[in-house]
Design an enzyme around this catalytic site. Structure first.
Site, PDB file in Angstrom:
ATOM      1  N   ASP A 108     -18.469 -24.031  -4.317  1.00 16.85           N
ATOM      2  CA  ASP A 108     -17.214 -23.858  -4.927  1.00 16.85           C
ATOM      3  C   ASP A 108     -16.048 -23.276  -3.802  1.00 16.85           C
ATOM      4  OD1 ASP A 108     -18.869 -24.295  -7.097  1.00 16.85           O
ATOM      5  OD2 ASP A 108     -18.939 -22.336  -7.755  1.00 16.85           O
TER       6      ASP A 108
HETATM    7  N1  URA Z   1     -23.711 -21.740  -7.420  1.00 15.84           N
HETATM    8  C1  URA Z   1     -22.470 -21.399  -7.467  1.00 15.84           C
HETATM    9  O1  URA Z   1     -22.157 -21.366  -9.031  1.00 15.84           O
HETATM   10  N2  URA Z   1     -21.544 -21.828  -6.827  1.00 15.84           N
HETATM   11  C2  URA Z   1     -21.502 -21.985  -5.482  1.00 15.84           C
HETATM   12  O2  URA Z   1     -20.642 -22.316  -4.727  1.00 15.84           O
HETATM   13  C3  URA Z   1     -22.805 -22.221  -5.249  1.00 15.84           C
HETATM   14  C4  URA Z   1     -24.153 -22.123  -5.830  1.00 15.84           C
END
Ligand code: URA
Length: 236
Positions: A108
């Site tokens: 993310d």
């Molecule tokens: N899980 C999440 O919620 N975000 C990420 O970036 C990676 C795994």
């Protein structure tokens, strides 16, 4: 299947292996200057094997070597090849032909840490295919401390909002009241944040430490990357 059995477009094959741009390659293909396994071709999108014998005029074009990198993704960068308004993971790469690269497992925008980048689609598929259950470890900082009961739910599997199938068992290593190391073997959408949301908690910080047996190189500052060693490539 070995990487050499892979298939790519002939224009990408030649542009990855030479200093010619994609549009220059497309011109030489249209001009009939390229032969594949002895046959003159004129279609830039023609799929060819990486071990095909490719000639441009009288010179043999050596197959492009696949590239593999690890990046310490900084917060604020999007895990995408292109974005109209935000800096992307590929924008961080100062390498030739970076448009041929892709990300093997997204993070993310507000997460940081290990991201793998390659132009070898079969290799990245081994990492991201859900059936391969490749483990990923994260350093997680939480808003609230976890109870023993909540840890046990993470370890056995829990239902994410809007889903009917529980998560696969996760490994939890408590580091301090609000910090833990979590290892999961799935890659559902926003999985880690949703796992803690399902427990009524909130992820304040998320940093990926490892993918499979590959650890983020601690010498890489946020935004820095390096090629993988042959041993690291061979882990997948
Ligand atoms: N899980 C999440 O919620 N975000 C990420 O970036 C990676 C795994």
């Amino acid at each position: 299947m070995t990487a050499l059995k892979a298939v790519i477009r002939i224009d990408r094959f030649i542009s990855n292996a030479t200093s010619l741009s994609r549009s220059q390659v497309q011109r030489v293909i249209r001009a009939g200057r390229v032969r594949v396994d002895g046959v003159q071709i004129k279609k830039a999108s023609l799929p060819v094997r990486l071990d095909a014998e490719v000639y441009l005029d009288e010179s043999m074009v050596a197959p492009p070597l696949p590239r593999y990198f690890m990046l310490n993704k900084p917060i604020g960068v999007v895990s995408a090849a292109h974005d109209p308004s935000q800096r992307t993971v590929l924008d961080l790469f100062d390498v030739p032909k970076r448009t041929g690269l892709h990300i093997a497992g997204r993070l993310d925008i507000d997460s940081s840490g290990l991201v793998l980048v390659t132009d070898d689609g079969q290799w990245s598929h081994r990492i991201t295919a859900p059936s391969n259950h490749c483990p990923k470890s994260y350093a997680v900082t939480l808003a609230e401390p976890l109870t023993a009961g909540q840890i046990s739910k993470l370890e056995t599997g829990l239902l994410l909002k809007g889903e009917t199938k529980p998560t696969k068992p996760a490994t939890v290593e408590q580091l301090s009241a609000l910090e833990l190391r979590l290892t999961i073997t799935e890659g559902r959408y926003h999985q880690v944040k949703r796992m803690f949301a399902a427990l009524g908690n909130h992820v304040e910080g998320l940093h990926r430490l490892s993918i499979g047996g590959l650890l983020l190189d601690q010498s890489l500052l946020p935004g820095e990357y390096r090629p993988l060693t042959p041993r690291e490539v061979g882990l997948f």
